[in-house]
Write an enzyme that holds these catalytic residues in place. Structure first.
Site, PDB file in Angstrom:
ATOM      1  CG  HIS A  66      -5.013  -6.622  -0.097  1.00  0.00           C
ATOM      2  ND1 HIS A  66      -5.962  -7.115   0.039  1.00  0.00           N
ATOM      3  CD2 HIS A  66      -4.988  -6.975  -1.384  1.00  0.00           C
ATOM      4  CE1 HIS A  66      -6.767  -7.866  -0.577  1.00  0.00           C
ATOM      5  NE2 HIS A  66      -5.865  -7.584  -1.902  1.00  0.00           N
ATOM      6  CE1 TYR A 109      -8.746  -3.412   0.467  1.00  0.00           C
ATOM      7  CE2 TYR A 109      -7.723  -1.824  -0.555  1.00  0.00           C
ATOM      8  CZ  TYR A 109      -7.985  -2.645  -0.014  1.00  0.00           C
ATOM      9  OH  TYR A 109      -6.400  -3.005   0.537  1.00  0.00           O
ATOM     10  CD  GLU A 151      -8.438  -9.447  -4.224  1.00  0.00           C
ATOM     11  OE1 GLU A 151      -6.988  -9.729  -3.792  1.00  0.00           O
ATOM     12  OE2 GLU A 151      -8.640  -9.579  -3.437  1.00  0.00           O
ATOM     13  CE  LYS A 156      -4.093  -2.290   2.211  1.00  0.00           C
ATOM     14  NZ  LYS A 156      -4.718  -2.349   3.814  1.00  0.00           N
ATOM     15  CG  PHE A 179     -12.838   0.858   7.283  1.00  0.00           C
ATOM     16  CD1 PHE A 179     -12.560   0.095   6.111  1.00  0.00           C
ATOM     17  CD2 PHE A 179     -14.716   0.417   8.584  1.00  0.00           C
ATOM     18  CE1 PHE A 179     -12.674  -1.267   6.193  1.00  0.00           C
ATOM     19  CE2 PHE A 179     -14.305  -1.324   7.934  1.00  0.00           C
ATOM     20  CZ  PHE A 179     -13.619  -1.921   6.648  1.00  0.00           C
TER      21      PHE A 179
HETATM   22  P1  RTP Z   1      -6.374  -6.462   2.815  1.00  0.00           P
HETATM   23  O1  RTP Z   1      -7.603  -6.603   2.382  1.00  0.00           O
HETATM   24  O2  RTP Z   1      -6.145  -4.789   3.228  1.00  0.00           O
HETATM   25  O3  RTP Z   1      -5.601  -7.237   3.008  1.00  0.00           O
HETATM   26  O4  RTP Z   1      -6.907  -6.505   4.508  1.00  0.00           O
HETATM   27  P2  RTP Z   1      -7.574  -7.093   5.269  1.00  0.00           P
HETATM   28  O5  RTP Z   1      -8.912  -9.055   4.536  1.00  0.00           O
HETATM   29  O6  RTP Z   1      -6.417  -8.221   5.999  1.00  0.00           O
HETATM   30  O7  RTP Z   1      -9.309  -6.754   6.441  1.00  0.00           O
HETATM   31  P3  RTP Z   1     -10.769  -6.320   5.335  1.00  0.00           P
HETATM   32  O8  RTP Z   1     -11.215  -7.073   6.503  1.00  0.00           O
HETATM   33  O9  RTP Z   1     -10.647  -6.722   3.727  1.00  0.00           O
HETATM   34  O10 RTP Z   1     -10.388  -5.023   5.488  1.00  0.00           O
HETATM   35  C1  RTP Z   1      -9.281  -4.382   3.881  1.00  0.00           C
HETATM   36  C2  RTP Z   1      -8.491  -2.810   4.786  1.00  0.00           C
HETATM   37  O11 RTP Z   1      -9.162  -1.691   4.832  1.00  0.00           O
HETATM   38  C3  RTP Z   1      -9.091  -1.224   6.372  1.00  0.00           C
HETATM   39  N1  RTP Z   1      -9.482  -1.085   7.314  1.00  0.00           N
HETATM   40  N2  RTP Z   1      -9.987  -0.426   8.569  1.00  0.00           N
HETATM   41  N3  RTP Z   1     -10.885   1.443  10.255  1.00  0.00           N
HETATM   42  C4  RTP Z   1     -10.954   0.303  10.526  1.00  0.00           C
HETATM   43  O12 RTP Z   1     -12.013  -0.334  11.286  1.00  0.00           O
HETATM   44  C5  RTP Z   1     -10.645  -0.972   9.351  1.00  0.00           C
HETATM   45  N4  RTP Z   1     -11.260  -2.185   9.127  1.00  0.00           N
HETATM   46  C6  RTP Z   1     -10.274  -2.229   7.784  1.00  0.00           C
HETATM   47  C7  RTP Z   1      -7.365  -1.516   6.919  1.00  0.00           C
HETATM   48  O13 RTP Z   1      -7.140  -1.188   5.924  1.00  0.00           O
HETATM   49  C8  RTP Z   1      -7.227  -2.686   5.857  1.00  0.00           C
HETATM   50  O14 RTP Z   1      -6.475  -3.981   5.423  1.00  0.00           O
END
Ligand code: RTP
Length: 148
Positions: free
Chosen positions: A115, A49, A126, A9, A57
């Protein structure tokens, strides 16, 4: 062989973590099949996303992803989707174990450096989104030293 989509990122690029992150996947034995540095537009980040579009968020997340160049990669190897997520660590860096990328290099969930696809099906989607031109076709000569 299984493939996953990994994206460094904008914070990871700005903080000079590209080499360190590539090194971790390389040293594990995974094979680099696609690599590019690029800026993405808002509509593209929203597409990537899309599953999170209802989250509070979402707007901040999209703003973060378009805020600077990202490094998009395809890595290949046995179990690379799940193991890639293990190498990356938990979504919230505060819950990520030391030794993981987020555990070692991040503090806030909204600046978590990297990510990785969360399932084989999302990896396929993706990779198609980020690498419509396809990825490289090569095999490492180390194959028999990594797989039994
Ligand atoms: P990623 O897709 O980026 O690998 O992350 P992840 O699967 O571990 O988590 P995901 O739930 O898919 O969330 C994507 C990205 O959104 C941001 N996020 N912010 N503020 C919040 O509560 C929150 N929750 C998620 C994070 O950058 C996360 O990696």
């Amino acid at each position: 062989m299984e493939q996953t989509f990994i994206m460094i990122k904008p914070d990871g690029v700005q903080r000079g973590l590209v080499g360190e992150i590539i090194s971790r996947f390389e040293k594990k034995g995974f094979l680099l099949k696609g690599l590019k540095l690029l800026n993405v537009e808002q509509s593209f980040a929203e597409k990537h996303y899309a599953d999170l579009s209802a989250k509070p968020f979402f707007g901040g997340l999209v703003e973060y992803i378009v805020s600077g160049p990202v490094v998009a990669m395809v890595w290949e190897g046995k179990g690379v989707v799940k193991t890639g997520r293990t190498i990356i660590g938990a979504t919230n860096p505060a819950a990520s174990a030391p030794g993981t990328i987020r555990g070692d290099f991040a503090i806030d969930i909204g600046r978590n450096v990297i990510h990785g696809s969360d399932a084989v099906e999302s990896a396929t989607k993706e990779i198609a989104l980020w690498f419509p031109e396809g990825v490289a076709n090569w095999q490492s000569s180390l194959h028999s030293w990594i797989y039994e």
